[in-house]
Design a protein around this motif. Sequence first.
Motif, PDB file in Angstrom:
ATOM      1  N   GLY A 131      61.262 -24.948  82.114  1.00  0.00           N
ATOM      2  CA  GLY A 131      61.345 -26.339  81.685  1.00  0.00           C
ATOM      3  C   GLY A 131      60.131 -26.820  80.914  1.00  0.00           C
ATOM      4  O   GLY A 131      60.090 -27.973  80.487  1.00  0.00           O
ATOM      5  N   ARG A 177      60.944 -28.041  77.392  1.00  0.00           N
ATOM      6  CA  ARG A 177      61.665 -29.318  77.461  1.00  0.00           C
ATOM      7  C   ARG A 177      60.713 -30.463  77.821  1.00  0.00           C
ATOM      8  O   ARG A 177      60.821 -31.573  77.291  1.00  0.00           O
ATOM      9  CB  ARG A 177      62.775 -29.207  78.497  1.00  0.00           C
ATOM     10  CG  ARG A 177      63.686 -30.405  78.601  1.00  0.00           C
ATOM     11  CD  ARG A 177      64.940 -30.019  79.376  1.00  0.00           C
ATOM     12  NE  ARG A 177      65.736 -31.178  79.731  1.00  0.00           N
ATOM     13  CZ  ARG A 177      65.677 -31.797  80.892  1.00  0.00           C
ATOM     14  NH1 ARG A 177      64.823 -31.381  81.805  1.00  0.00           N
ATOM     15  NH2 ARG A 177      66.448 -32.822  81.167  1.00  0.00           N
ATOM     16  N   GLN A 196      58.781 -31.347  74.761  1.00  0.00           N
ATOM     17  CA  GLN A 196      59.626 -32.096  73.833  1.00  0.00           C
ATOM     18  C   GLN A 196      59.827 -33.527  74.303  1.00  0.00           C
ATOM     19  O   GLN A 196      59.881 -34.471  73.499  1.00  0.00           O
ATOM     20  CB  GLN A 196      60.993 -31.400  73.705  1.00  0.00           C
ATOM     21  CG  GLN A 196      61.893 -31.996  72.617  1.00  0.00           C
ATOM     22  CD  GLN A 196      61.270 -31.886  71.228  1.00  0.00           C
ATOM     23  OE1 GLN A 196      60.659 -30.872  70.899  1.00  0.00           O
ATOM     24  NE2 GLN A 196      61.418 -32.932  70.424  1.00  0.00           N
TER      25      GLN A 196
END
Length: 626
Positions: free
Chosen positions: A58, A61, A64
């Motif tokens: 993760g 992510r 981001q």
Amino acid sequence: MEKLNGQSADVVADNIDQLKALFPEALTEGKIDFDTLKQLLGGDIDEREEKYGLNWHGKRRARQLALTPSTGTLRPSPEESVDWDTTQNLMIEGDNLEVLKLLQKSYAGKVKLIYIDPPYNTGNDFVYPDNFQDNIKNYLELTGQVEGGAKISSNTEASGRFHTDWLNMVYPRLKLARNLLSEDGVLFISINYRELAHVLRLCDEIFGEENFVGNVTWKARVKPVNIGEAKYRPQGETEYVVIYQKSDKEGKFQPLYTGGVRSYPHEINGRKYRLTTILKSNRGANFRNTMSFEIDGYAPPDGQRWQGGEEEIKRLNIEGYLEFRDGTPFKRYYEDEEGAEHDPFYCFMESDWSSTSEAGKAELNEILGNDHGFDTVKPTRLLKTLIQSITNPGNNEIVVDFFAGSGTTGHAVMAQNSADGGNRRYVLVQLPEPLDPENKDQKTAANFCDQIGKPRTIAELTKERLRRAAKKVKDDNTLFAGDLGFRVFKLDSSNIRAWEPNRDDLEQTLLDHAEHIVSGRSEQDILYELLLKLGLDLTVPIEQKPIAGKTVHSIGAGALLVCLSDTIDRDAIEPLAQGIVAWHNELKPAVDTRLVFRDSAFADDVAKTNLTAILQQQGLDDVRSL
């Protein structure tokens, strides 16, 4: 006329602009040419498949997530604030990730100190959203502000992602926090052993290993911990404060200079000195009646005692270190005696009760009573020590805490300002996490909110502590005339309507979006969103003036002029424009002025064009609409 949207700062676009400035040849048609960039960087590229670092499921992510702009805003709540018109302090209710995104334009590079005490990942004490598809909607559901199916989750070891979930929570927040720090700013993180190693690796990556300042161990408790069956294991008496600086460009982080940094406003016999209180509360484990003696006919009032024994206070008085002002005693600190630097962190490993979490809870008990629901509370002495170590009392420096909890950081800023005459400001962020009176762990806090007539959320406890702490600071030092207020803002969806086309009925979509402002939002809501979108401080002064029958707002002494009138027809264009120009000339702002109008207010494009042309002829070129 440029159109404003409802998004926060675009961090990705800013990063690309910085790359463009450094390596213009590495961009082709607005895209980054990585091959060219690698050539320009020479041998400083690590393309190994296996390399040192901290990785987890993760992480990409989470990175981001930090780069995704927020579609929210901060709505003002003057009725819940203290001294709204004059205060420079902020208390923000909201998901701190979204709030950090919204603060990027207004506070980037302006924060001197960030202190956070994030959840220690004990298995049941932090909540996080499960779905980031729509952060604002998810946040409103999570906190019970709208109906929905969001689930509040605890990070249990049984989930199989115990450390991973915690890392995904804290990583994007630290990425955004770094942007807020000034070049000489410092980050302090309170943490225990569970995530200490991970915090160090994360901050090495985000701040750079060269900007690691130190890891301070502090004695968090004096009393033995009740550890049940594990009674023969080492007891966790200590915790940690990890310290990173933003950059070493302004010089390495230094402990407190008790000479050059502090202000010495008083003088006697050619010697400059400062004053600090010599009294303290008599509540707490160390109170002794023997510390309420008389000096020159003065004895501390009920509820207070001397900060020292009788022999010590008498010595200070004889040697000229004690000074009475309006009947209140203070201690003198002379500049020529405080010239050398010293390590302000020495107190952390003392057995002194006032430095412990136990003292922090006792402080909170004194302010809120014993039924506030917080089990562990940082002491103000810990925070005051950190504040003194890096901030200058007289520079209006900003202290941020985006895991505000009970509000200790705000209390400490006010108390330290009172002690040294400082004008530091605080910005606190706290999730309005709902408190369930049926939950045995939340029952006490929920009942406290009922007692004070406030909604059952942790943020309400934060605000109540700040209100009462301000009163205590004033009671402890009646001569202090500094800022004891705070402005309350609450995270919500943007006031500017997002374009959401209905492909089955585009005609109706166009009609629905003719007005770009969300129904039910006030002019004040819109004004403060403009401050965020245009990068102005949320505490800048706002004036208003009627011009040609319309209300025009001046923000930041003319840095921004806003007219949110519902209608601006052709007949009003000339007098409105000339009136705005005349007011602008009176204000004489030190920066270029930006002007904003409601797009739907204009009768037609001709009216909008004419107003823009008149303003630009007078040198007001930055005209926008929303």
